[in-house]
Structures are given as structure tokens and as C-alpha cells.
Design an enzyme around this catalytic site. Structure first.
Site, mmCIF file in Angstrom:
data_model
loop_
_atom_site.group_PDB
_atom_site.id
_atom_site.type_symbol
_atom_site.label_atom_id
_atom_site.label_comp_id
_atom_site.label_asym_id
_atom_site.label_seq_id
_atom_site.Cartn_x
_atom_site.Cartn_y
_atom_site.Cartn_z
ATOM 1 N N ASN A 1 0.867 -1.186 0.000
ATOM 2 C CA ASN A 1 0.000 0.000 0.000
ATOM 3 C C ASN A 1 0.901 1.233 0.000
ATOM 4 O OD1 ASN A 1 -1.826 2.023 0.530
ATOM 5 N ND2 ASN A 1 -2.337 1.340 2.613
ATOM 6 N N TRP A 2 0.991 1.859 -1.156
ATOM 7 C CA TRP A 2 1.893 3.021 -1.273
ATOM 8 C C TRP A 2 1.310 4.284 -0.644
ATOM 9 C CZ3 TRP A 2 5.232 3.730 -6.284
ATOM 10 C CH2 TRP A 2 6.068 2.612 -6.439
ATOM 11 N N LYS A 3 0.031 4.238 -0.291
ATOM 12 C CA LYS A 3 -0.656 5.414 0.257
ATOM 13 C C LYS A 3 -0.460 6.614 -0.693
ATOM 14 C CE LYS A 3 -0.201 3.382 4.774
ATOM 15 N NZ LYS A 3 -0.189 3.548 6.217
ATOM 16 N N GLY B 1 2.358 2.180 11.077
ATOM 17 C CA GLY B 1 3.409 3.201 11.006
ATOM 18 C C GLY B 1 4.103 3.493 12.327
ATOM 19 N N GLU C 1 -7.033 4.817 7.807
ATOM 20 C CA GLU C 1 -6.760 6.223 7.474
ATOM 21 C C GLU C 1 -7.963 6.843 6.757
ATOM 22 O OE1 GLU C 1 -3.006 5.624 5.529
ATOM 23 O OE2 GLU C 1 -2.052 5.234 7.459
ATOM 24 N N SER D 1 3.135 -2.045 10.466
ATOM 25 C CA SER D 1 4.572 -2.122 10.767
ATOM 26 C C SER D 1 5.217 -3.453 10.369
ATOM 27 C CB SER D 1 4.819 -1.830 12.251
ATOM 28 O OG SER D 1 4.425 -0.512 12.558
ATOM 29 N N HIS E 1 -9.625 1.256 4.823
ATOM 30 C CA HIS E 1 -8.371 1.447 5.559
ATOM 31 C C HIS E 1 -8.636 2.421 6.707
ATOM 32 C CE1 HIS E 1 -4.313 2.640 6.560
ATOM 33 N NE2 HIS E 1 -3.889 1.574 5.889
ATOM 34 N N GLY F 1 2.634 -1.189 4.332
ATOM 35 C CA GLY F 1 2.596 0.225 3.986
ATOM 36 C C GLY F 1 3.990 0.742 3.681
ATOM 37 N N GLY F 2 4.582 1.454 4.637
ATOM 38 C CA GLY F 2 5.873 2.113 4.449
ATOM 39 C C GLY F 2 6.939 1.241 3.811
ATOM 40 N N GLU G 1 -5.650 -4.862 10.516
ATOM 41 C CA GLU G 1 -4.643 -3.829 10.743
ATOM 42 C C GLU G 1 -4.974 -3.063 12.018
ATOM 43 O OE1 GLU G 1 -2.449 -2.593 6.940
ATOM 44 O OE2 GLU G 1 -4.181 -1.316 7.154
#
Ligand code: PGA
Length: 253
Positions: free
Chosen positions: A11-13, A175, A99, A214, A97, A235-236, A169
Site C-alpha cells: 500500500n503506497w498510500k 506506522g 486512514e 509495521s 483502511h 505500507g511504508g 490492521e
């Protein structure tokens, strides 16, 4: 029993530009010799779906999106529909998600409608669920997650089950570098499995349940070797080709 083929979703967001095609090229080159026992989906921002989709053709990697609207078309300025995502080359879409639930007020009712329209367009719906720190501290995390799952799942004909993925999640793990303890993770994932099986014994046991929050190459084996953890939503770490490869290597034979 039939084994579930794991899935890793990146997930590149809201990160990435056209020049980042080079990351996809590098990923594809490095994956070629690995013979992975897992599916891989990269979800870049919507602006990159078409160009990335043409890059991954015939590669075994698929491109997905990060959201879609509840309708197929209409007067919704700034929104993107599931059929437009398919038109651009997407095979899957992340829905609900945290977010989006937090920053855009997305309720489980909305997520459920989005999942239905995503299925109608032929996409795989990756439905995210997860408790906040407050719910966890109150000891209500697992219950919250199951209720959220129930409320976010659309009614599905049999043919849609193979295009359903659940991503657990925990909001407090996204994160932050914190991850659930193995027992905690296994408990939530088995509750999700039980809930899916209560809806369909046949399909619920084959549905992929991913863990997200994470995930790094350094913690991947502890997280992904747990029962009922059928892959990861990353993600990151998915923005760094080497980190993502480190994670995917868990499934290399
Ligand atoms: P993270 O994000 O891997 O950076 O924690 C996961 C996600 O939000 O999907």
C-alpha cells in the site's frame, strides 16, 4: 485441506510519481528468479495505476487501488469508481483502511457498499478492519474487530468469495513500529476465520486474512508464520524495493 496461497499487498498510500516506475521495474527483475509461493499486489496512487499495470503485464504481480466510490458513475466530483479502476488496469482495491475511516469518516456501512460495487466491477475487495489503541486498552480489541468485520462485509454470492481478502490492521500498529504479540495476533486472526466460516464454511476457510501494521523484513517471519495469517498488507516498507523483497522472501521456495 487445500492450502491457501498467501498474498502480500503493498500500500503506497499518497506516495509515488511517474518516475517511480523504476521501483516496479526493479521489483519485477528481482522477483523473477525467486519463484514465490504467494500472490503480490501493489497499490500505488490512482494516477499511477494505468502505467504500472502495463509494466506488470504477464509478470505475476498485479496492480490495485486504495479506494473507490460506492457508485459506478455520477455527480461525485473528485471520486473514482470501481469500473474506472478496472478500466485503468486495477485488479483489486483496498477498502476501509483506518486512514480513510478516520480522516474521511468512512463507516463500515460505506465500506460494505464499496465492497459490493468493487465486486460488481470484477475487483478483489481487500477489506481492512482493526481496533484503536483505546479499544485495545479496554480489552475490547478482538470483539471490536469481529463486529467491524460483520458490518463491513457485503452479502456475497458464492462467485465473489474468491475476490474477498480481509486485512487485520490494528490502528495502533500502523506506522508505529509496534506489532501485536504472537498470541494476540493468532487470537484475532482465528476469530476472523471463525466469523468467515460462520457465513460460509466452504469459502470462509479459504479466504485470505492478511496482517498489516509495521510489517518489516526484520519481523516478517514472526508475524507471517502464525496460523491463519495468510500474508501481509505492507505500507511504508512497500516503498523500498529491498525491504519489500525481504518481506516477500519469506514466501520464496
Ligand atoms: P505500515 O502501514 O506498514 O506503514 O505500518 C500499513 C498500512 O497502513 O496498510
Amino acid at each position: 485441506m487445500e492450502r491457501i496461497l498467501p498474498l502480500v499487498v503493498g500500500n503506497w498510500k499518497m506516495n509515488g510519481h511517474f518516475a517511480d516506475e523504476c521501483r516496479i521495474r526493479a521489483l519485477l527483475c528481482s522477483l523473477e528468479p525467486l519463484s514465490l509461493r504467494a500472490d503480490v499486489i501493489i497499490c500505488p496512487p490512482a494516477t499511477l495505476i494505468r502505467s504500472f499495470s502495463s509494466l506488470v503485464k504477464e509478470s505475476g504481480v498485479a496492480i490495485g487501488a486504495q479506494d473507490c466510490h460506492t457508485a459506478l458513475s455520477g455527480p461525485y466530483t473528485g471520486d473514482i469508481s470501481s469500473s474506472m479502476l478496472v478500466d485503468a488496469g486495477a485488479k483489486a482495491v483496498i477498502l476501509g483502511h483506518s486512514e480513510r475511516r478516520i480522516a474521511h469518516g468512512e463507516t463500515s456501512h460505506i465500506v460494505r457498499k464499496k465492497a459490493k460495487i468493487a465486486h460488481q466491477a470484477g475487483l478483489t475487495a481487500i477489506i481492512c478492519i482493526g481496533e484503536s489503541e483505546a479499544e485495545r486498552v479496554r480489552g475490547e480489541g478482538a470483539r471490536f474487530v469481529v463486529d467491524q468485520l460483520r458490518a463491513s462485509l457485503p452479502d456475497m454470492p458464492d462467485c465473489c468469495w474468491s475476490r474477498l481478502v480481509i486485512a487485520y490492521e490494528p490502528v495502533w500498529a500502523i506506522g508505529t513500529g509496534d506489532v501485536p504479540a504472537p498470541a494476540e495476533l493468532e487470537e484475532v486472526h482465528s476469530m476472523i476465520r471463525e466469523e468467515l466460516q460462520s457465513l460460509s464454511l466452504e469459502y470462509g476457510r479459504k479466504t485470505r486474512i492478511l496482517y498489516g501494521g509495521s510489517v518489516r523484513s526484520s519481523n516478517v517471519s514472526a508475524l507471517l508464520s502464525m496460523k491463519n495469517v495468510d500474508g501481509a498488507l505492507v505500507g511504508g516498507a512497500s516503498l523500498q524495493v529491498n525491504e519489500l523483497l525481504g518481506i516477500l522472501s519469506f514466501y520464496a521456495s
